[in-house]
Design a protein around this motif. Structure first.
Motif, PDB file in Angstrom:
ATOM      1  N   ASP A 111       0.838  -1.199   0.000  1.00  0.00           N
ATOM      2  CA  ASP A 111       0.000   0.000   0.000  1.00  0.00           C
ATOM      3  C   ASP A 111       0.872   1.248   0.000  1.00  0.00           C
ATOM      4  OD1 ASP A 111      -2.290   1.629   0.208  1.00  0.00           O
ATOM      5  OD2 ASP A 111      -3.249   0.259   1.604  1.00  0.00           O
ATOM      6  N   GLU A 112       0.238   2.395   0.220  1.00  0.00           N
ATOM      7  CA  GLU A 112       0.935   3.672   0.253  1.00  0.00           C
ATOM      8  C   GLU A 112       1.900   3.726   1.450  1.00  0.00           C
ATOM      9  OE1 GLU A 112       0.644   5.882  -2.090  1.00  0.00           O
ATOM     10  OE2 GLU A 112      -0.957   4.821  -3.165  1.00  0.00           O
ATOM     11  N   PRO A 113       2.934   4.570   1.349  1.00  0.00           N
ATOM     12  CA  PRO A 113       3.961   4.593   2.414  1.00  0.00           C
ATOM     13  C   PRO A 113       3.428   4.986   3.783  1.00  0.00           C
ATOM     14  CG  PRO A 113       4.275   6.389   0.831  1.00  0.00           C
ATOM     15  CD  PRO A 113       3.277   5.457   0.228  1.00  0.00           C
ATOM     16  N   GLN A 114       2.351   5.790   3.827  1.00  0.00           N
ATOM     17  CA  GLN A 114       1.826   6.199   5.130  1.00  0.00           C
ATOM     18  C   GLN A 114       1.195   5.048   5.905  1.00  0.00           C
ATOM     19  OE1 GLN A 114       0.693   7.231   2.196  1.00  0.00           O
ATOM     20  NE2 GLN A 114      -1.535   7.479   2.135  1.00  0.00           N
ATOM     21  N   HIS A 115       0.945   3.927   5.205  1.00  0.00           N
ATOM     22  CA  HIS A 115       0.361   2.764   5.870  1.00  0.00           C
ATOM     23  C   HIS A 115       1.418   1.723   6.274  1.00  0.00           C
ATOM     24  CE1 HIS A 115      -3.467   4.411   4.763  1.00  0.00           C
ATOM     25  NE2 HIS A 115      -3.227   4.302   3.472  1.00  0.00           N
ATOM     26  N   GLU A 116       2.672   2.061   6.068  1.00  0.00           N
ATOM     27  CA  GLU A 116       3.774   1.128   6.323  1.00  0.00           C
ATOM     28  C   GLU A 116       3.706   0.527   7.732  1.00  0.00           C
ATOM     29  OE1 GLU A 116       7.338  -0.995   5.912  1.00  0.00           O
ATOM     30  OE2 GLU A 116       6.453   0.227   4.313  1.00  0.00           O
ATOM     31  N   LEU A 117       3.688   1.375   8.750  1.00  0.00           N
ATOM     32  CA  LEU A 117       3.750   0.883  10.124  1.00  0.00           C
ATOM     33  C   LEU A 117       2.431   0.303  10.591  1.00  0.00           C
ATOM     34  CD1 LEU A 117       5.323   0.491  12.723  1.00  0.00           C
ATOM     35  CD2 LEU A 117       4.753   2.843  13.361  1.00  0.00           C
ATOM     36  N   LEU A 118       1.301   0.995  10.300  1.00  0.00           N
ATOM     37  CA  LEU A 118       0.005   0.501  10.773  1.00  0.00           C
ATOM     38  C   LEU A 118      -0.318  -0.858  10.183  1.00  0.00           C
ATOM     39  CD1 LEU A 118      -2.094   1.706  12.758  1.00  0.00           C
ATOM     40  CD2 LEU A 118      -0.395   3.366  11.987  1.00  0.00           C
ATOM     41  N   GLY A 119       0.180  -1.139   8.980  1.00  0.00           N
ATOM     42  CA  GLY A 119      -0.055  -2.446   8.393  1.00  0.00           C
ATOM     43  C   GLY A 119       0.562  -3.569   9.195  1.00  0.00           C
ATOM     44  N   ILE A 120       1.584  -3.237   9.981  1.00  0.00           N
ATOM     45  CA  ILE A 120       2.253  -4.237  10.812  1.00  0.00           C
ATOM     46  C   ILE A 120       1.615  -4.339  12.193  1.00  0.00           C
ATOM     47  CG2 ILE A 120       4.448  -4.867  11.902  1.00  0.00           C
ATOM     48  CD1 ILE A 120       5.875  -3.343   9.669  1.00  0.00           C
ATOM     49  N   ILE A 121       1.163  -3.208  12.739  1.00  0.00           N
ATOM     50  CA  ILE A 121       0.794  -3.187  14.168  1.00  0.00           C
ATOM     51  C   ILE A 121      -0.701  -3.096  14.432  1.00  0.00           C
ATOM     52  CG2 ILE A 121       3.011  -2.136  14.749  1.00  0.00           C
ATOM     53  CD1 ILE A 121       1.501   0.515  15.184  1.00  0.00           C
TER      54      ILE A 121
END
Length: 393
Positions: A111-121
């Motif tokens: 997805d878009e870079p702003q979703h990088e961390l939330l996609g994990i946590i």
């Protein structure tokens, strides 16, 4: 993939048919479905949406539950009410949160870079907050079984969330949209010449509101901090709820309740709290007018400070709250410069049988009652007795 009409019927069977939230493309079929059945409250942020859904659950104690829809990036916005309102008061809601930033087989962000961390946590956040959750299955029979698990959790006073991956739902066309345009004619703005000598203590105003709400059987919701604590010390009543945490969410919670009951509902807000979630004003005004029940009143006590944390300054002096409320669509706005004017405003609110939201602005002194204590009744007890009060004839 899930057909939203089928899932919607299953949600209705467990009392989960009233939605609030902030749109996400992954959840678009669900949001469109809710709008199509006239059962969606569009919020300006996810925390307010959680508070509105909580008000729906509170007013329908264990008979039906508010449902909140959000993107996982908005989950972080919703943590305050989820941890200090739902968990603390044991007000359950059902949640659907999209999984933006899902990883592929190689562990790369899809997805878009702003979703990088939330996609994990995303799942870790829910787990940390003691919120039961599951990944919503694309198979309808399995999803229906998952809803039963969620329903059992809700009946125990605990929230339950579903994490929704991309392409979980079939498309659902948005084919119905009810809209109203709120009048913003400056001539209806209610104001009188301000009496600069009228600067009451907060507890003096709360004493008046306590008495008025008691004799008229009005549900009274006090914002977090010293407002709730002082109201408790004035008199502890079944029709009063004292917010803890969830700063800025009191009017959204009260709105959720007001849309579910015929009783009059008053939210007592503070200037610092309202500044934190100023977007709630447009939601309050729009849906109070749309439902046209005439039972929602929002009172702001403005002392231009963060009184509960030591009296630090805030930015309230730079904001004309009354005009903001007016131009957000509140039907009547009163700037109160005496207790006689406060009585007139409250009587206007109490005597109406329909209409939109009422806003009452009161400038108050800084400071609070000396040796101010804290409520000796637990938040769970407060929410339970408020639910019982709302169901009394």
């Amino acid at each position: 993939m899930l057909k939203m009409e089928l899932l919607g019927e299953s949600l209705k069977k467990i009392g989960c048919f009233q939605f609030s939230g902030v749109p996400c493309s992954y959840l678009a079929p669900m949001i469109n479905y809710a709008i199509n059945i006239d059962s969606f409250i569009m919020s300006n942020n996810e925390g307010d949406a959680v508070a509105i859904a909580s008000g729906i659950s509170l007013a329908n104690y264990k008979k039906s539950f508010g449902v909140v829809l959000m993107q996982n990036s908005g989950l972080s916005n919703a943590l305050s009410p989820l941890t200090s309102l739902n968990y603390t008061f044991e007000i359950p809601i059902l949640g659907f949160v999209s999984l933006r930033g899902e990883r592929d087989d190689k562990g790369n962000n899809t997805d878009e870079p702003q979703h990088e961390l939330l996609g994990i946590i995303t799942d870790r956040l829910l787990q940390t907050c003691n919120i039961a959750y599951d990944f919503l299955d694309r198979d309808f029979n399995k999803a229906k079984w998952q809803l039963e698990v969620a329903y059992n959790c809700l009946q125990q006073g605990k929230s339950y969330f579903f994490i929704v991956k991309n392409n979980t739902f079939e498309k659902c066309t948005l084919n119905h949209y009810k809209n109203i345009f709120l009048k913003k004619n400056i001539n209806i703005f209610q104001t009188k010449d301000t009496n600069s000598d009228f600067l009451p203590k907060r507890i003096e105003v709360l004493q008046y509101l306590n008495h008025f709400s008691k004799i008229n059987q009005i549900a009274l919701f006090a914002t977090t901090g010293k407002t709730g604590r002082e109201l408790y010390e004035v008199e502890d009543l079944d029709n009063q709820l004292y917010m803890v945490g969830s700063m800025g969410c009191v009017s959204s919670l009260a709105l959720g309740v007001a849309l579910q009951t015929s009783k009059k509902v008053i939210a007592i807000d503070g200037d610092s709290a309202l500044l934190m979630r100023l977007g709630a004003l447009s939601t309050n005004a729009y849906y109070a007018s749309l439902y046209n029940k005439g039972n929602f009143c929002h009172i702001l006590l403005d002392n231009e400070s963060h009184d509960s944390t030591g009296g630090q300054f805030n930015l309230s002096p730079n904001v004309n709250f009354a005009q903001v409320a007016h131009f957000c669509g509140y039907e009547k706005v009163f700037i109160v410069s005496s207790f006689e004017e406060l009585e007139q405003a409250l009587c206007f609110f109490n005597n109406r049988n329909n209409g939109g939201a009422i806003f009452i602005y009161i400038k108050i002194l800084k400071g609070s009652k000396e040796n101010l204590g804290r409520p000796r009744i637990t938040p769970r007890e407060v929410s339970l007795r408020m639910a019982n009060f709302l169901h009394k004839d």
